[in-house]
Design a protein around this motif. Structure first.
Motif, PDB file in Angstrom:
ATOM      1  N   ARG A   1     -47.205 -21.738   4.320  1.00  0.00           N
ATOM      2  CA  ARG A   1     -47.341 -23.006   5.033  1.00  0.00           C
ATOM      3  C   ARG A   1     -46.491 -23.036   6.296  1.00  0.00           C
ATOM      4  O   ARG A   1     -46.942 -23.490   7.328  1.00  0.00           O
ATOM      5  CB  ARG A   1     -46.956 -24.168   4.119  1.00  0.00           C
ATOM      6  N   ASP A   2     -45.235 -22.578   6.171  1.00  0.00           N
ATOM      7  CA  ASP A   2     -44.341 -22.590   7.317  1.00  0.00           C
ATOM      8  C   ASP A   2     -43.242 -21.554   7.097  1.00  0.00           C
ATOM      9  O   ASP A   2     -43.219 -20.870   6.076  1.00  0.00           O
ATOM     10  CB  ASP A   2     -43.751 -23.982   7.550  1.00  0.00           C
ATOM     11  N   LEU A   3     -42.346 -21.445   8.069  1.00  0.00           N
ATOM     12  CA  LEU A   3     -41.282 -20.443   7.991  1.00  0.00           C
ATOM     13  C   LEU A   3     -40.344 -20.726   6.818  1.00  0.00           C
ATOM     14  O   LEU A   3     -39.900 -19.792   6.146  1.00  0.00           O
ATOM     15  CB  LEU A   3     -40.495 -20.401   9.307  1.00  0.00           C
TER      16      LEU A   3
ATOM     17  N   ASN B   1     -51.814 -18.015   9.482  1.00  0.00           N
ATOM     18  CA  ASN B   1     -51.051 -19.133  10.015  1.00  0.00           C
ATOM     19  C   ASN B   1     -50.108 -18.598  11.098  1.00  0.00           C
ATOM     20  O   ASN B   1     -48.931 -18.351  10.843  1.00  0.00           O
ATOM     21  CB  ASN B   1     -50.264 -19.821   8.898  1.00  0.00           C
ATOM     22  N   PRO B   2     -50.613 -18.417  12.310  1.00  0.00           N
ATOM     23  CA  PRO B   2     -49.783 -17.819  13.363  1.00  0.00           C
ATOM     24  C   PRO B   2     -48.573 -18.663  13.736  1.00  0.00           C
ATOM     25  O   PRO B   2     -47.618 -18.146  14.308  1.00  0.00           O
ATOM     26  CB  PRO B   2     -50.739 -17.671  14.551  1.00  0.00           C
ATOM     27  N   GLN B   3     -48.573 -19.957  13.394  1.00  0.00           N
ATOM     28  CA  GLN B   3     -47.411 -20.792  13.699  1.00  0.00           C
ATOM     29  C   GLN B   3     -46.167 -20.267  12.975  1.00  0.00           C
ATOM     30  O   GLN B   3     -45.059 -20.375  13.492  1.00  0.00           O
ATOM     31  CB  GLN B   3     -47.669 -22.253  13.306  1.00  0.00           C
ATOM     32  N   VAL B   4     -46.365 -19.702  11.787  1.00  0.00           N
ATOM     33  CA  VAL B   4     -45.243 -19.139  11.039  1.00  0.00           C
ATOM     34  C   VAL B   4     -44.683 -17.942  11.801  1.00  0.00           C
ATOM     35  O   VAL B   4     -43.463 -17.785  11.931  1.00  0.00           O
ATOM     36  CB  VAL B   4     -45.672 -18.723   9.614  1.00  0.00           C
TER      37      VAL B   4
ATOM     38  N   PHE C   1     -44.892 -17.414  15.029  1.00  0.00           N
ATOM     39  CA  PHE C   1     -44.225 -17.911  16.240  1.00  0.00           C
ATOM     40  C   PHE C   1     -42.835 -18.435  15.907  1.00  0.00           C
ATOM     41  O   PHE C   1     -41.875 -18.201  16.643  1.00  0.00           O
ATOM     42  CB  PHE C   1     -45.054 -18.996  16.913  1.00  0.00           C
ATOM     43  N   ARG C   2     -42.712 -19.164  14.797  1.00  0.00           N
ATOM     44  CA  ARG C   2     -41.402 -19.678  14.381  1.00  0.00           C
ATOM     45  C   ARG C   2     -40.454 -18.533  14.012  1.00  0.00           C
ATOM     46  O   ARG C   2     -39.264 -18.598  14.296  1.00  0.00           O
ATOM     47  CB  ARG C   2     -41.543 -20.620  13.179  1.00  0.00           C
TER      48      ARG C   2
ATOM     49  N   ASP D   1     -39.325 -17.083  17.232  1.00  0.00           N
ATOM     50  CA  ASP D   1     -38.398 -18.024  17.856  1.00  0.00           C
ATOM     51  C   ASP D   1     -37.040 -17.992  17.150  1.00  0.00           C
ATOM     52  O   ASP D   1     -35.995 -18.140  17.793  1.00  0.00           O
ATOM     53  CB  ASP D   1     -38.987 -19.427  17.810  1.00  0.00           C
TER      54      ASP D   1
END
Length: 131
Positions: A50-52, A114-117, A119-120, A123
């Motif tokens: 889902r997320d980092l 989920n490329p947002q993970v 990117f995070r 980052d």
């Protein structure tokens, strides 16, 4: 009467280099609790990140419950695709060869979904601070 915890079936002789027979009794035997069914559930869970924070939580749970240390970081060169992110498992007795390949592949698929993970993650390593 209590039933013993299910353990992973041994690999066929010569098919794996996990060193299962060299495991002594104690905390290092917890890796044998990762049965094939549990491995499938783990791979599915890693593919649906889902997320980092979810990824980091899974990393810590892998270490706490099974003793598996997973290191995820950007590679030394440019990161243009998910292949540029280095995913390594520390060497561990009892960790099957197929599992050593399946966990990083599942994490990579989760990052692709989920490329947002990703990117995070980049980052968090200060790669996108000037973007």
């Amino acid at each position: 009467m209590t039933n013993p915890l299910p353990q992973r079936h041994p690999c066929p002789p010569g098919a794996c280099d996990c060193g299962r027979e060299r495991l002594a009794d104690g905390p290092e035997r917890r890796i044998l609790l990762l049965t094939r069914e549990e491995e499938k559930r783990l791979v599915e869970r890693l593919e649906n990140l889902r997320d980092l924070e979810d990824l980091q939580r899974l990393q810590s749970r892998l270490y706490e419950q099974l003793g598996i240390r997973v290191h995820i970081a950007p590679g030394f060169n440019e990161v243009r695709t998910m292949r540029g992110i280095v995913i390594e498992l520390e060497a561990q007795l009892g960790l099957c060869r197929k599992t050593r390949q399946a966990i990083p592949a599942a994490i990579r698929r989760g990052l692709e979904r989920n490329p947002q993970v990703a990117f995070r993650l980049l980052d968090a390593h200060d790669l996108l601070r000037d973007a």
